[in-house]
Motif scaffolding. Sequence first.
Motif, PDB file in Angstrom:
ATOM      1  N   LEU A  13      86.864  32.228  38.941  1.00 36.03           N
ATOM      2  CA  LEU A  13      86.127  30.975  38.748  1.00 36.03           C
ATOM      3  C   LEU A  13      85.459  30.927  37.371  1.00 36.03           C
ATOM      4  O   LEU A  13      85.646  29.981  36.610  1.00 36.03           O
ATOM      5  CB  LEU A  13      85.079  30.840  39.871  1.00 36.03           C
ATOM      6  CG  LEU A  13      84.239  29.572  39.887  1.00 36.03           C
ATOM      7  CD1 LEU A  13      85.124  28.328  40.019  1.00 36.03           C
ATOM      8  CD2 LEU A  13      83.230  29.633  41.046  1.00 36.03           C
ATOM      9  N   GLY A  14      84.695  31.969  37.045  1.00 32.84           N
ATOM     10  CA  GLY A  14      83.889  31.925  35.824  1.00 32.84           C
ATOM     11  C   GLY A  14      84.472  32.659  34.631  1.00 32.84           C
ATOM     12  O   GLY A  14      84.030  32.460  33.508  1.00 32.84           O
ATOM     13  N   CYS A  65      83.297  37.807  35.596  1.00 28.97           N
ATOM     14  CA  CYS A  65      83.116  38.942  36.526  1.00 28.97           C
ATOM     15  C   CYS A  65      84.460  39.528  36.958  1.00 28.97           C
ATOM     16  O   CYS A  65      84.869  40.586  36.493  1.00 28.97           O
ATOM     17  CB  CYS A  65      82.314  38.514  37.762  1.00 28.97           C
ATOM     18  SG  CYS A  65      80.628  37.993  37.381  1.00 28.97           S
ATOM     19  N   ARG A  66      85.157  38.836  37.848  1.00 30.88           N
ATOM     20  CA  ARG A  66      86.348  39.430  38.469  1.00 30.88           C
ATOM     21  C   ARG A  66      87.559  39.466  37.547  1.00 30.88           C
ATOM     22  O   ARG A  66      88.215  40.508  37.411  1.00 30.88           O
ATOM     23  CB  ARG A  66      86.704  38.673  39.757  1.00 30.88           C
ATOM     24  CG  ARG A  66      85.694  38.857  40.851  1.00 30.88           C
ATOM     25  CD  ARG A  66      85.888  37.850  41.961  1.00 30.88           C
ATOM     26  NE  ARG A  66      85.590  36.498  41.516  1.00 30.88           N
ATOM     27  CZ  ARG A  66      85.784  35.400  42.220  1.00 30.88           C
ATOM     28  NH1 ARG A  66      86.335  35.499  43.420  1.00 30.88           N
ATOM     29  NH2 ARG A  66      85.457  34.219  41.739  1.00 30.88           N
ATOM     30  N   HIS A 110      81.323  29.257  31.529  1.00 31.18           N
ATOM     31  CA  HIS A 110      81.123  30.470  30.726  1.00 31.18           C
ATOM     32  C   HIS A 110      82.132  30.600  29.588  1.00 31.18           C
ATOM     33  O   HIS A 110      82.395  31.700  29.106  1.00 31.18           O
ATOM     34  CB  HIS A 110      81.151  31.701  31.632  1.00 31.18           C
ATOM     35  CG  HIS A 110      80.035  31.685  32.618  1.00 31.18           C
ATOM     36  ND1 HIS A 110      78.729  31.955  32.262  1.00 31.18           N
ATOM     37  CD2 HIS A 110      80.014  31.374  33.931  1.00 31.18           C
ATOM     38  CE1 HIS A 110      77.952  31.827  33.329  1.00 31.18           C
ATOM     39  NE2 HIS A 110      78.705  31.474  34.357  1.00 31.18           N
TER      40      HIS A 110
HETATM   41  P1  4NP Z   1      83.762  35.185  38.500  1.00 32.42           P
HETATM   42  O1  4NP Z   1      82.240  35.058  39.024  1.00 32.42           O
HETATM   43  O2  4NP Z   1      84.485  33.956  39.011  1.00 32.42           O
HETATM   44  O3  4NP Z   1      84.235  36.430  39.135  1.00 32.42           O
HETATM   45  O4  4NP Z   1      83.678  35.248  36.986  1.00 32.42           O
HETATM   46  C1  4NP Z   1      81.470  33.925  38.796  1.00 32.42           C
HETATM   47  C2  4NP Z   1      80.789  33.797  37.612  1.00 32.42           C
HETATM   48  C3  4NP Z   1      80.009  32.671  37.375  1.00 32.42           C
HETATM   49  C4  4NP Z   1      79.921  31.701  38.339  1.00 32.42           C
HETATM   50  C5  4NP Z   1      80.613  31.819  39.524  1.00 32.42           C
HETATM   51  C6  4NP Z   1      81.390  32.933  39.754  1.00 32.42           C
HETATM   52  N1  4NP Z   1      79.118  30.551  38.100  1.00 32.42           N
HETATM   53  O5  4NP Z   1      79.000  29.710  38.998  1.00 32.42           O
HETATM   54  O6  4NP Z   1      78.552  30.422  37.001  1.00 32.42           O
END
Ligand code: 4NP
Length: 165
Positions: free
Chosen positions: A12-13, A16-17, A47
């Motif tokens: 999503l962002g 992280c993952r 991000h």
């Molecule tokens: P990711 O985690 O998808 O693993 O990078 C997230 C990082 C940020 C957000 C959501 C999930 N956010 O809503 O900002």
Amino acid sequence: MIQTRSFLLVCLGNICRSPLAEAALRAAAARAGVDIEVDSAGTGAWHVGDPPDRRAQAVALAHGIDISRYRGRQVAAADFWRFTDILALDRDNLAELRRRAPADATARIGLLLDVLPGREGAAVADPYYGDAAGFDVTWADVSAAAEAIVAGLVPDRRSRGGGNP
Ligand code: 4NP
């Protein structure tokens, strides 16, 4: 060596993952001597331009990988042709990728953990709102998937190697 496969990991962002999945897949490919292109992106735009979450940077560094120079970016239309494989970290992002994919896209779109027997259909849990321990779980999941992807590519390489019959 000609790169025959290229992988875009999508969460999503993209802080992280998917950066951890990118790092794990780059490392696994390097260890195996498999030449692939690897990148990551997010379906969301919050991000774009940001470095990975500091907890993601910490877990990568604990495994010997510096991801501090990675920067968040959003999935773009060109990605659906540029990469042979676009792998989502969870089902929401898989659905979003399928929704955004142009009709004549060439990339195979799938779920990262589908490469792990017994984990098909499973998500890499989002650690963003949890504590640092969640990032260890993320690392374990993406590392296992990375090893499985690379293991699946090694026979490809041998079959084209022109070495032993
Ligand atoms: P990711 O985690 O998808 O693993 O990078 C997230 C990082 C940020 C957000 C959501 C999930 N956010 O809503 O900002």
